[in-house]
Design an enzyme around this catalytic site. Structure first.
Site, mmCIF file in Angstrom:
data_model
loop_
_atom_site.group_PDB
_atom_site.id
_atom_site.type_symbol
_atom_site.label_atom_id
_atom_site.label_comp_id
_atom_site.label_asym_id
_atom_site.label_seq_id
_atom_site.Cartn_x
_atom_site.Cartn_y
_atom_site.Cartn_z
ATOM 1 N N PRO A 135 13.261 10.386 -10.559
ATOM 2 C CA PRO A 135 12.793 11.259 -11.644
ATOM 3 C C PRO A 135 13.817 12.375 -11.884
ATOM 4 O O PRO A 135 14.271 12.996 -10.925
ATOM 5 C CB PRO A 135 11.488 11.847 -11.092
ATOM 6 N N GLN A 300 3.382 5.651 -12.660
ATOM 7 C CA GLN A 300 2.451 4.727 -11.995
ATOM 8 C C GLN A 300 2.527 4.731 -10.470
ATOM 9 O O GLN A 300 1.571 5.042 -9.778
ATOM 10 C CB GLN A 300 2.891 3.346 -12.420
ATOM 11 N N HIS A 324 7.356 -1.405 -7.778
ATOM 12 C CA HIS A 324 7.223 -0.143 -7.035
ATOM 13 C C HIS A 324 5.743 0.178 -6.814
ATOM 14 O O HIS A 324 5.343 0.630 -5.743
ATOM 15 C CB HIS A 324 7.838 1.014 -7.828
#
Ligand SMILES: Nc1ncnc2c1ncn2[C@@H]1O[C@H](COP(=O)(O)OP(=O)(O)OP(=O)(O)O)[C@@H](O)[C@H]1O
Length: 364
Positions: A135, A300, A324
């Site tokens: 991220p 998610q 993932h």
């Protein structure tokens, strides 16, 4: 119950499905939260460079410091880690990765643990703020943060310095408020799109035109598809005080009338074309908005650990379930005993649900 006395290790197969660092992070976080010793084998078996890399070693050592854990295998390239936590100490922790290791992934491993501390904690980390396969820092601020709020989680994230691959040198500070338990979430109603905001940046020797290209392309796409909705993407060049090296990227965040926030991002590599990056991020975001999912494809897997720990039934509506995410479910199921269910609604979107264990802090 104190699981750490004579307790058996729970074994997690780090090579299962995705076979990356995520399984290691989730297994260690849950080990600390539940005070259950864990042995992780086959670490990052599906990566070209298996075993722990810098970011993971720093993550393991950070959790060791937070929980005074007994650890073996906490070194580079290690494919087996045994970790036995002893306690949980809220404090200020500093990590200097001396590389471009992702700061947000170091936050990812320690945030769930420090939430259950007895007072606020601070994570002051030096590394990469905006690096690939992780991220970006703005994604954590503007997409992860509002979504974790639904669980009752509160944190503040300040960027002091931006850092990119390969040198890193970024620095940010995460302030975490403790809580007694996590609320369950029901994120299945997209509502209507309200607005899109974004951050388009570049730094170092890269010209500001790159930021402007990313901004204009993304903004044009959003206006074309949703002409009625506000789309405000800021384009800027970071000052040399804020970013010493070359870097470029864009992070977008869409908010809806029902409180959903979905995000998408793109990061410059070699041969940066701002229009391509702007188009990649806006096309990804558009696909989430069109399919009316409440949780984007990257968030998610990051919510699975919180759903497993929350009190009561959580359910999220999301795009195609990623490897993932399935890996995160395997780890959470093995460590906590919860059972995740995946069904599909009439429009084909995935609904992921589970009855969380209702973990509560031993301090509050
Ligand atoms: N563009 C992105 N936006 C938001 N989150 C992302 C993005 N790319 C990756 N992530 C998140 O970063 C995490 C990456 O986990 P992963 O196991 O792949 O990484 P890792 O620890 O760096 O290990 P490895 O090097 O084994 O891939 C996941 O939670 C994933 O959802």
């Amino acid at each position: 119950m104190d699981y750490t006395k004579n307790a058996e290790f729970i074994e997690i197969d780090g090579g299962y499905l995705e076979g990356g660092g995520q399984a290691v992070r989730n297994a260690l976080s849950l080990s600390c939260i539940l005070k259950r010793p864990v042995r992780i084998i086959n670490i990052r078996a599906n990566r070209p460079n298996p075993g722990l890399s810098h970011q993971h070693v720093h993550g393991v050592n950070l959790l060791r410091n937070i929980t005074k854990a007994r650890v073996t295998g906490n070194h580079m390239h290690s494919t087996v880690v045994e970790f036995t936590p002893q306690t949980l100490i809220s404090d200020t922790y500093k990590v200097d990765t001396r590389t471009a290791a992702s700061i947000t992934l170091i936050y990812q491993v320690a945030l769930p643990v420090l939430l259950f501390g007895n007072k606020p904690s601070r994570l002051d980390v030096i590394g990469g703020t905006n690096v690939s396969f992780a991220p970006q820092i703005e994604y954590m601020q503007h997409v992860v943060e509002p979504n974790l709020k639904h669980f009752g989680i509160s944190f503040e994230l300040k960027v002091l310095q931006y850092g990119f691959y390969p040198r890193g040198n970024g620095r940010s500070v995460l302030d975490i408020e403790p809580l007694s338990s996590l609320k369950s979430v029901q994120l299945t109603d997209f509502g209507r799109l309200k607005s899109v905001v974004g951050w388009s940046y570049c730094s170092g020797r890269l010209p500001k035109s790159i930021s402007l290209d990313m901004q204009q392309t993304a903004q044009r796409e959003m206006h074309r598809l949703w002409p009625e909705n506000e789309c405000n993407i800021q384009a800027f060049k970071l000052s040399p005080e804020k970013a010493r090296d070359n870097g470029a990227g864009i992070v977008l965040s869409a908010s809806t009338s029902s409180g959903c926030v979905v995000g998408a991002a793109a990061l410059g590599d070699k041969n940066i074309d701002g229009h391509v990056l702007g188009s990649d991020a806006s096309c990804e975001l558009a696909s989430y908005i069109k399919s009316e999912v409440c949780i984007d494809g990257h968030l998610q897997d990051q919510l699975i650990i919180y759903m497993a720990l929350a009190s009561g039934r959580s359910i999220i509506k999301t795009s195609a379930v990623t490897k993932h995410t399935r890996t995160a479910m395997y780890v959470a199921e093995t460590m906590t005993g919860v059972k995740f269910e995946t069904t599909y609604d009439e429009s084909g979107q995935a609904l992921i649900s589970c009855d969380g264990i209702g973990h509560s802090s031993s301090f509050m």
